[in-house]
Design a protein around this motif. Structure first.
Motif, PDB file in Angstrom:
ATOM      1  N   ALA A  39       0.825  -1.213   0.000  1.00 62.13           N
ATOM      2  CA  ALA A  39       0.000   0.000   0.000  1.00 62.13           C
ATOM      3  C   ALA A  39       0.855   1.257   0.000  1.00 62.13           C
ATOM      4  N   ARG A  40       1.970   1.243   0.703  1.00 59.57           N
ATOM      5  CA  ARG A  40       2.805   2.437   0.780  1.00 59.57           C
ATOM      6  C   ARG A  40       3.678   2.595  -0.467  1.00 59.57           C
ATOM      7  N   TYR A  65       3.058   1.215  -3.643  1.00 57.36           N
ATOM      8  CA  TYR A  65       2.250   1.384  -4.855  1.00 57.36           C
ATOM      9  C   TYR A  65       1.032   2.262  -4.564  1.00 57.36           C
ATOM     10  N   ALA A  66       0.015   1.687  -3.951  1.00 56.70           N
ATOM     11  CA  ALA A  66      -1.208   2.422  -3.633  1.00 56.70           C
ATOM     12  C   ALA A  66      -2.047   1.555  -2.712  1.00 56.70           C
ATOM     13  N   SER A 114      -5.178   0.958  -2.890  1.00 59.96           N
ATOM     14  CA  SER A 114      -6.102   0.138  -3.684  1.00 59.96           C
ATOM     15  C   SER A 114      -5.411  -1.108  -4.206  1.00 59.96           C
ATOM     16  N   ARG A 115      -4.101  -1.024  -4.433  1.00 56.38           N
ATOM     17  CA  ARG A 115      -3.359  -2.185  -4.914  1.00 56.38           C
ATOM     18  C   ARG A 115      -3.306  -3.280  -3.848  1.00 56.38           C
ATOM     19  N   GLN A 168      -9.525   4.070  -5.356  1.00 55.49           N
ATOM     20  CA  GLN A 168      -8.908   4.587  -6.578  1.00 55.49           C
ATOM     21  C   GLN A 168      -9.362   6.012  -6.864  1.00 55.49           C
ATOM     22  N   GLU A 191      -7.400   8.209  -4.537  1.00 52.19           N
ATOM     23  CA  GLU A 191      -5.991   8.311  -4.917  1.00 52.19           C
ATOM     24  C   GLU A 191      -5.784   9.252  -6.095  1.00 52.19           C
ATOM     25  N   ARG A 201      -2.095   9.171  -2.319  1.00 54.62           N
ATOM     26  CA  ARG A 201      -2.021   7.768  -1.937  1.00 54.62           C
ATOM     27  C   ARG A 201      -1.556   7.567  -0.500  1.00 54.62           C
ATOM     28  N   ASN A 202      -1.710   8.565   0.339  1.00 51.51           N
ATOM     29  CA  ASN A 202      -1.331   8.429   1.732  1.00 51.51           C
ATOM     30  C   ASN A 202      -2.177   7.352   2.389  1.00 51.51           C
ATOM     31  N   CYS A 221      -6.204   7.475   3.164  1.00 53.68           N
ATOM     32  CA  CYS A 221      -7.093   6.625   2.372  1.00 53.68           C
ATOM     33  C   CYS A 221      -7.928   5.724   3.268  1.00 53.68           C
TER      34      CYS A 221
END
Length: 515
Positions: free
Chosen positions: A25-26, A28-29, A31-32, A67, A70, A75-76, A80
């Motif tokens: 998560a940190r 990439y994102a 949501s990933r 998403q 983001e 993307r914090n 999120c």
């Protein structure tokens, strides 16, 4: 102790997985990290029956929420998570996520916004006589960028000229938005659409959907069958009501409907899907469903993400086997992984870092390096004649062709076009790929003229030399592309591919339906 410490002590494997998800998560994102639940759906075993569909739909809705956050705010991870928590608490006011299984025999009632991206054999639109509404409960003063502060009325009680301009602009914007929404609603239907409304309740300005439809039908010679059912008007009953005069406003002009509708833009992938099976085209481009055929047939890794990675490598490779070690190192020390990943695009790093993917790509390219075609590409690259990942947009008189060619170069007798494929030869219908490469050939013919030699390069287990051919009957190919553009516009087509060989049969809800 802390919750984290308790989990690490009692369930070390779970704690390790949570830590890996936190890093994902940190890096990439967020949501990933949540998307990993869609890669391994074994957790659905905890649910029964239809509850599984509902749980899966809610996971997808959560990913969509993350998403959207983001894209707009960043993307914090804590931010999120807090946003998702608030949205979950307010979930009762949200549109219910779709959890009905494909092919369910049911009547679905939904808003137009919820139906966007979906298609149904029969669609009924209700309340078409309702005009676009203005904002209710507006304040005494409205603030706009173009007109500034707009008072509802002047001190003496009269309406200001600025207010009239404001109302006119607001109504025009509402009308445009209503027209776009009407288009979305109409194009949800595959076979038949039923438009329901009361003609004697239509707006005087003719801005409601029913008025627009009837006026357009009248201007084009009444091509649509209009049926008035028995009903009761405001004042007296009538069995066969006729449309009132105000539903055909003279001040609104509608362009005539062309005799043959076709898409204005057509891509190579869309053309190949239409050529193979129009149902597959609708699944991909109308319903937004991802079609994967790499998983059918063959051994080893595959998928669209691996295909994107190998295309990226091929756009940088000099076609010499000794240079593959730097592009696809097989063994990487843990402390050197981050340095190696820094040279890879972020969207491909999770694919590249898996050793089995690098090994498979390396074997495919080493095998290709032994073939004559690879030497031809290396020579064209050294001479400066080779172009890779070449985007194009060219015009036939009837449709605009767009796409990207993997490999292109010139020879004395004409140009050459090649397309990379990682699908095992025979793992997907060859007719689809043939249509795609013909599309590229037509684009080159329009842009450059002369002869065009087109071919497919199967990197994964292709036998012998690369098969290629020169396109000869350009008129026939042009007619096929124009016909595909007509099908893409929404025309119902009867032809369909061989369901027994179709790689999309397992996810096709229409394979047992006679079209």
């Amino acid at each position: 102790s802390s919750l984290r410490g308790a989990v690490e002590s009692a369930y070390p494997q779970t704690a390790s997985r949570l830590d890996a998800l936190r890093k994902t998560a940190r890096l990439y994102a967020p949501s990933r990290a949540v998307s990993t639940l869609l890669e391994d759906e074994s957790w659905l075993d905890a649910y029964r029956g239809q509850s599984r569909n509902r749980a899966l739909a809610n996971i997808r809705r959560g990913i969509e929420l993350l998403q959207s956050y983001e894209v707009s705010l960043g993307r914090n991870l804590p931010a999120c998570a807090d946003y998702l928590k608030r949205e979950m608490r307010a979930g009762s006011a949200m549109e219910e996520p779709e959890a009905m299984t494909d092919g369910a025999d049911a009547l679905r009632v939904m808003t137009i916004h919820a139906a966007k991206g979906l298609e149904f054999p029969v669609v009924a639109l209700m309340y078409m006589e309702s005009p676009p509404t203005r904002d209710a409960g507006r304040g005494a003063v409205s603030a706009t960028r173009s007109l500034g502060a707009v008072p509802r009325c002047l001190p003496d009680g009269s309406e200001s000229v600025r207010r009239k301009w404001y109302d006119a602009i607001e109504y025009a914007e509402k009308l445009d938005e209503s027209s776009r929404l009407f288009y979305v609603a109409m194009t949800r239907a595959q076979e038949r659409i039923i438009c329901c409304g009361l003609p004697d309740k239509t707006g005087k300005k003719g801005a409601d959907w029913l008025s627009l439809l009837l006026a357009a039908n009248e201007n084009n010679g009444n091509v649509l069958p209009v049926t008035y059912t028995a009903g009761v008007s405001h004042t007296a009953p009538r069995s066969q009501p006729s449309p009132p005069a105000e539903i055909q406003p003279a001040e609104r002009k509608h362009p005539p409907v062309p005799p043959t509708l076709r898409a204005a833009v057509l891509s190579a992938t869309a053309y190949s899907l239409i050529s193979w099976c129009p149902v597959a085209y609708r699944m991909r481009y109308r319903q937004g469903r991802e079609l994967k055929w790499e998983r059918y047939g063959g051994d080893g890794p595959g998928g669209s993400e691996l295909g994107t990675l190998i295309h990226w490598i091929l756009s940088r490779w000099n076609f010499k086997p000794e240079s593959l070690a730097s592009l696809l190192p097989q063994n990487i020390a843990p402390d050197a992984m981050n340095r190696e990943l820094s040279a890879i695009p972020p969207r491909l790093r999770h694919v590249w870092r898996r050793r089995e993917n690098r090994v498979s790509c390396g074997k495919w390219l080493e095998s290709f390096a032994e073939k004559k075609e690879c030497a031809v590409l290396a020579e064209a690259l050294e001479d400066g004649r080779l172009s890779r990942e070449l985007a194009f947009s060219v015009n036939l008189p009837e449709v605009n062709l767009v796409g990207g060619i993997d490999v292109f170069w010139d020879e004395p007798d004409g140009c050459r076009v090649r397309d990379w494929k990682i699908t095992p030869e025979g793992g997907a219908p060859h007719e689809m790929y043939e249509a795609q490469i013909e599309f590229y050939a037509m684009a080159c013919r329009i842009a450059r003229g002369g002869n065009v030699n087109a071919g497919l390069i199967y990197l994964r287990g292709g036998a012998g030399e690369i098969s290629s051919r020169a396109v000869e009957n350009w008129d026939e190919l042009k007619n096929k592309i124009v016909r595909a553009a007509e099908i893409a516009s929404g025309e119902r087509a009867g032809a369909r591919g061989d369901c027994g060989r179709c790689p999309f049969a397992s996810c096709c809800i229409e394979k047992n339906v006679l079209i």
